[in-house]
Design an enzyme around this catalytic site. Sequence first.
Site, PDB file in Angstrom:
ATOM      1  N   ASP A  74     -54.707   2.173 -40.520  1.00 48.52           N
ATOM      2  CA  ASP A  74     -53.850   2.896 -39.572  1.00 48.52           C
ATOM      3  C   ASP A  74     -53.664   4.347 -39.975  1.00 48.52           C
ATOM      4  O   ASP A  74     -53.823   4.702 -41.136  1.00 48.52           O
ATOM      5  CB  ASP A  74     -52.441   2.274 -39.577  1.00 48.52           C
ATOM      6  CG  ASP A  74     -52.400   0.958 -38.847  1.00 48.52           C
ATOM      7  OD1 ASP A  74     -53.317   0.683 -38.069  1.00 48.52           O
ATOM      8  OD2 ASP A  74     -51.422   0.213 -39.069  1.00 48.52           O
ATOM      9  N   LYS A 129     -53.338   4.137 -33.429  1.00 53.40           N
ATOM     10  CA  LYS A 129     -53.150   4.453 -32.004  1.00 53.40           C
ATOM     11  C   LYS A 129     -53.520   5.907 -31.725  1.00 53.40           C
ATOM     12  O   LYS A 129     -53.187   6.788 -32.505  1.00 53.40           O
ATOM     13  CB  LYS A 129     -51.670   4.274 -31.637  1.00 53.40           C
ATOM     14  CG  LYS A 129     -51.403   3.043 -30.827  1.00 53.40           C
ATOM     15  CD  LYS A 129     -50.060   3.037 -30.170  1.00 53.40           C
ATOM     16  CE  LYS A 129     -48.886   3.160 -31.107  1.00 53.40           C
ATOM     17  NZ  LYS A 129     -47.594   2.975 -30.472  1.00 53.40           N
ATOM     18  N   MET A 154     -29.453 -11.178 -55.349  1.00 56.70           N
ATOM     19  CA  MET A 154     -28.455 -11.595 -56.342  1.00 56.70           C
ATOM     20  C   MET A 154     -27.536 -12.691 -55.792  1.00 56.70           C
ATOM     21  O   MET A 154     -26.336 -12.698 -56.062  1.00 56.70           O
ATOM     22  CB  MET A 154     -27.627 -10.386 -56.804  1.00 56.70           C
ATOM     23  CG  MET A 154     -28.488  -9.372 -57.536  1.00 56.70           C
ATOM     24  SD  MET A 154     -27.571  -7.975 -58.167  1.00 56.70           S
ATOM     25  CE  MET A 154     -27.348  -7.011 -56.692  1.00 56.70           C
TER      26      MET A 154
END
Length: 239
Positions: free
Chosen positions: A35, A59, A167
């Site tokens: 890309d 694109k 966590m």
Amino acid sequence: MVGKVYIVGAGPGNFELLTIKAYRLIREADVILYDRLVGEEIEDFLRSLKGKEIVYVGKERGERGEKRQQEINRLMKRYADEGKTIVRLKGGDPGVFGRLMEEMEFLHRHSIPFEVVPGVSSVNGAPACSNISLTHPEKSFGFLVVSGRDSGRIKDLWKEGTLVILMGGCTAREVALNLMRSGVGPETDVAVIERGSFEDQRITFSTVKDLAGRENDFMSPALIVVGGVVGLSKKFHDF
Ligand code: SAH
């Protein structure tokens, strides 16, 4: 023999923030589909490699994402049918606004083996490169990631977004109870990922309600992913 697709995160653009695994896979692949967001440094590296097909699939200006995605899917299938090893290289991390689900769905539907390789997301990478700490004991107890288009919907995040809780592995029961108290639906999908990315990575799918009834017996380190995307990924688990 059908080939394999590696869906690889390239990091935020700096060449040295490419992972060693991404680097190795790129060197070993027959085909790279990349890309625009991978950036010039990585593009120059790709272009310097010999004996591979290097295909830009970003694109074009004004082009619709759907049409482009169909073309990418078509290329992945074509090269996989030829038995090739394909690196589908994406900016940042593939799982952050990266159409990861669509590509996995497509590959799964066509029984093409795939593996997802994480990258440094711009989400944490760009702030870290700017000396910004996303969490802080007094100033920030967590962070949200949204697209500009949906920035007006922040309050919907708990219903329609994804929550990643760090966590919380050894207090998963309490976490689930807290979530329900905060309005997260009891049937919302949850995945506890223990030792993510290690050889012995383990993933447990559940719902918020069921997690609240379980023992806190998860291995460390673990994190908890909450939201609809978890349910969508269950089917890939045994694939
Ligand atoms: N999967 C990518 C994000 C894709 S959405 C990731 O994990 O980073 C594309 C958006 O990411 C861009 O519009 C921009 O907001 C952000 N982005 C990507 N790379 C960036 C960088 N190097 N610096 C700042 N923002 C970046």
